[in-house]
Motif scaffolding. Structure first.
Motif, PDB file in Angstrom:
ATOM      1  N   UNK A  32     -18.427 -13.035  23.365  1.00 24.17           N
ATOM      2  CA  UNK A  32     -19.389 -12.111  23.544  1.00 24.17           C
ATOM      3  C   UNK A  32     -18.942 -11.178  24.365  1.00 24.17           C
ATOM      4  N   UNK A 148     -16.701  -7.247  19.591  1.00 19.73           N
ATOM      5  CA  UNK A 148     -18.009  -7.408  19.725  1.00 19.73           C
ATOM      6  C   UNK A 148     -18.414  -6.509  21.166  1.00 19.73           C
ATOM      7  N   UNK A 164     -23.447   2.863  27.223  1.00 21.08           N
ATOM      8  CA  UNK A 164     -24.241   1.535  26.621  1.00 21.08           C
ATOM      9  C   UNK A 164     -25.532   1.713  25.612  1.00 21.08           C
ATOM     10  N   UNK A 165     -26.231   2.805  25.964  1.00 21.99           N
ATOM     11  CA  UNK A 165     -27.419   3.014  25.000  1.00 21.99           C
ATOM     12  C   UNK A 165     -26.976   2.834  23.530  1.00 21.99           C
ATOM     13  N   UNK A 169     -26.688  -3.690  19.772  1.00 23.29           N
ATOM     14  CA  UNK A 169     -26.843  -4.923  20.366  1.00 23.29           C
ATOM     15  C   UNK A 169     -26.599  -6.290  19.531  1.00 23.29           C
ATOM     16  N   UNK A 170     -26.836  -5.951  18.117  1.00 22.89           N
ATOM     17  CA  UNK A 170     -26.930  -7.105  17.311  1.00 22.89           C
ATOM     18  C   UNK A 170     -25.352  -7.825  17.483  1.00 22.89           C
ATOM     19  N   UNK A 172     -23.819  -8.714  20.166  1.00 18.00           N
ATOM     20  CA  UNK A 172     -23.563  -9.537  21.268  1.00 18.00           C
ATOM     21  C   UNK A 172     -24.505 -10.692  20.919  1.00 18.00           C
TER      22      UNK A 172
END
Lengths: 194, 193, 202
Positions: A32, A148, A164-165, A169-170, A172
């Motif tokens: 991750x 990733x 980060x926005x 997310x997928x 991670x």
């Protein structure tokens, strides 16, 4: 046998992750983040070198019929040593990698190298084989971890690259692990066949 | 009773061992080309996992803990599992040759299947009781079988379609697995009890 | 040296030798690392307490007390490390857990000021999705939107996620984790209030 050749064989030609597709569980489970991948790679590298050398030294006193249990005992011993040392001196990393540290025992790379290489070569050669394969594994895990972490959070090794926005997310989460590795292998195959 | 139902549902769907815990990926990718072999592998894993979890649980509670040998856990568990697989192979061959015909080829692969050792370690880590551990082992194995069979079904279909050259083989299999994992994420957050 | 044959006696002494060496090696490593492991575990706990607790001149670890909190999550045992300054309660660090997360237990330690506002917190242990659950440590101290819980008090602020009509933004895509985390914070607060009650009687 030529030492550099053994080293490069493990690193590129027989890369455990991208070519042999071994040790998939830690590959997907600990990547991750880039640092998680690197930590797992180095842990495996340590056990692989130790077990390769030990098995190569002991190969003549291990009868063929009981070689698998003997190999398992040797590998499990080094895994436990690693486990104890990490708990004592690197508790944070131990916490992050969790279950995947004891599970190095059942990583097919270790038993595979013991059977295919260490049991037939000198301790010196076995050392370089362990180093090469271990480094190949480490590089692959770190690369997947970077991809990733970068796509998922915009960081690499915890350093921000973009806000980060905008990360998706997928990557991670579990599905992203499979998908990212699938594309990485496809890219590497394409480069290699060129 | 509710606890056991909750463990059952969670282990199969919500925290599927393959698709969200990343254990047992090797057989998941290796033995999933055809549905019948996927079913065979699943049955063999269910059988071994249940027995192995009970045996290692008893070993931990009645031998390693009282003697303060916790640090020998990994080495003791893997040896017990390896021995158990061998023993089961011999017993099944003797008393149920037809079962051996069905499961025989999968048994030697199971020692290095990390779900078995993984589950044995997880139930100790989570302080489960023996009954909870048994239920957890059975449900995890069923979850493994379910993932394996669904995936094999998808791959059987996929073998008929045309796939870009670079994606053939492992890459497309991994991406399909990713989509399946995404579907299983729909179960997340389900709570019973 | 020639490889030995697979006779019964050869197999027996070979395996015995290997297991004996392995056992000896492990026993030795265990003896060497036993103390550092204990120290590392203790240091981790102490460090977390130090980081969240308000100023004190007593010894919070020696004066710790276990308090069982009964609330919507059933009975939760918590450990309160009281902080005293010049003989008066200046706050506490409370260690507590919550089981309603995505998977398994979330264990946190929260520091409260004397007035019950949150000074700081640390996540000690969790089994949530890697990469998502780990965000707990950063998310609730960020000044962005309504994420921050530092300085707030469960008595005055509704420390629940917005999905539950609270006033805290949940971690993106990890609402369940956020709910469980905030549940643990509220449980910790109840334990803290319980100790201050005892303090007033004295």
């Amino acid at each position: 046998m030529n030492k550099t050749k053994i080293l490069l064989n493990g690193l590129i030609k027989e890369n455990p992750t991208f070519v042999l597709l071994l040790g998939m569980c830690p590959t997907l489970g600990t990547t991750t983040s880039a640092s998680g991948g690197l930590g797992m790679g180095l842990s495996t590298l340590f056990v692989l070198i130790c077990s390769n050398v030990a098995i190569s030294m002991a190969k003549n006193i291990i009868p063929d019929k009981v070689r698998i249990p003997a190999f398992i005992v040797i590998i499990a011993t080094f895994v436990t040593i690693l486990q104890l040392c990490m708990q004592a001196y690197l508790p944070d990393l131990y916490e992050t990698l969790g279950l995947f540290i004891p599970l190095i025992v059942v990583n097919c790379i270790l038993l595979g190298r013991a059977e295919a290489f260490a049991a037939k070569h000198t301790p010196g050669d076995a050392f370089f084989d362990g180093l090469g394969i271990g480094l190949g594994f480490t590089v692959a895990l770190t690369l997947l971890g970077c991809v990733r972490e970068f796509l998922g959070t915009g960081h690499i090794f915890g350093l921000p690259v973009y806000p980060e926005e905008y990360g998706s997310l997928i990557f991670i989460l579990a599905p992203g692990a499979f998908i990212a590795l699938g594309f990485l292998i496809a890219i590497i195959h394409t480069i290699k066949t060129r | 009773m509710l606890t056991y139902i909750s463990i059952f549902i969670t282990a199969i769907f919500v925290n599927n061992i393959v698709l969200s815990q990343f254990l047992g990926i090797c057989p998941f990718l290796g033995v999933s080309k055809r549905i019948d072999s996927a079913l065979g592998m699943g049955a063999a894993v269910t059988f071994v996992m249940t027995i192995a979890t009970i045996v290692t649980y008893l070993l931990q509670t009645y031998l390693l803990m009282p003697l303060h040998l916790d640090y020998m856990q990994t080495i003791a568990f893997i040896l017990v599992i390896a021995a158990l697989v061998q023993l089961l192979e011999i017993i099944i061959k003797k008393i149920a040759p037809s079962l051996y015909q069905a499961l025989g080829v999968f048994l030697p692969l199971i020692t290095t299947n990390c779900t078995i050792l993984g589950v044995a370690l997880i139930v100790i880590q989570k302080n489960m009781s023996l009954l909870e551990a048994t239920v957890y082992a059975i449900s995890t194995a069923l979850g493994f079988t379910l993932a394996l069979v669904i995936f094999a079904g998808m791959r059987e279909q996929m073998s008929l379609s045309r796939i870009p050259k670079a994606m053939q083989g492992t890459p497309i299999a991994l991406i399909t697995a990713g989509l399946l994992a995404m579907a299983f994420m729909g179960f997340s957050g389900i709570k019973i009890g | 040296m020639k490889k030995i044959d697979s006779t019964f006696w050869n197999m027996l002494w070979s395996l015995t030798l290997i297991t004996a060496v392995a056992g000896g090696l492990l026993g030795y490593t265990h003896r060497l690392t036993e103390e550092p492991i204990a120290r590392a575990t203790k240091a981790g706990r102490e460090k977390a307490i130090q980081e969240v607790i308000p100023e004190y001149d007593n010894s919070p670890i020696d004066e710790q007390q276990t308090i069982v909190v009964r609330n919507e999550y059933g009975e939760t045992p918590t450990i309160v490390y009281p902080a005293q300054k010049e003989g008066r309660l200046s706050g506490a660090a409370v260690e507590c857990s919550n089981n309603t997360g995505y998977s398994g237990e979330i264990r946190i330690i929260v520091g409260f000021n004397a007035d019950g506002s949150i000074k700081d917190y640390r996540v000690l242990k969790h089994e949530e999705t890697p990469g998502l659950g780990a965000k707990m440590n950063e998310w609730f101290r960020s000044e962005k939107n309504d994420q921050n819980i530092l300085g707030k008090s469960p008595a005055k602020n509704k420390l629940q996620v917005k999905q539950e009509a609270g006033e805290v933004d949940a971690i993106t895509a990890a609402t369940i984790t956020s709910k469980a985390f905030l549940g643990a914070v509220r449980t910790a607060y109840e334990a803290y209030i319980e100790t201050t009650k005892g303090e007033n009687h004295e």
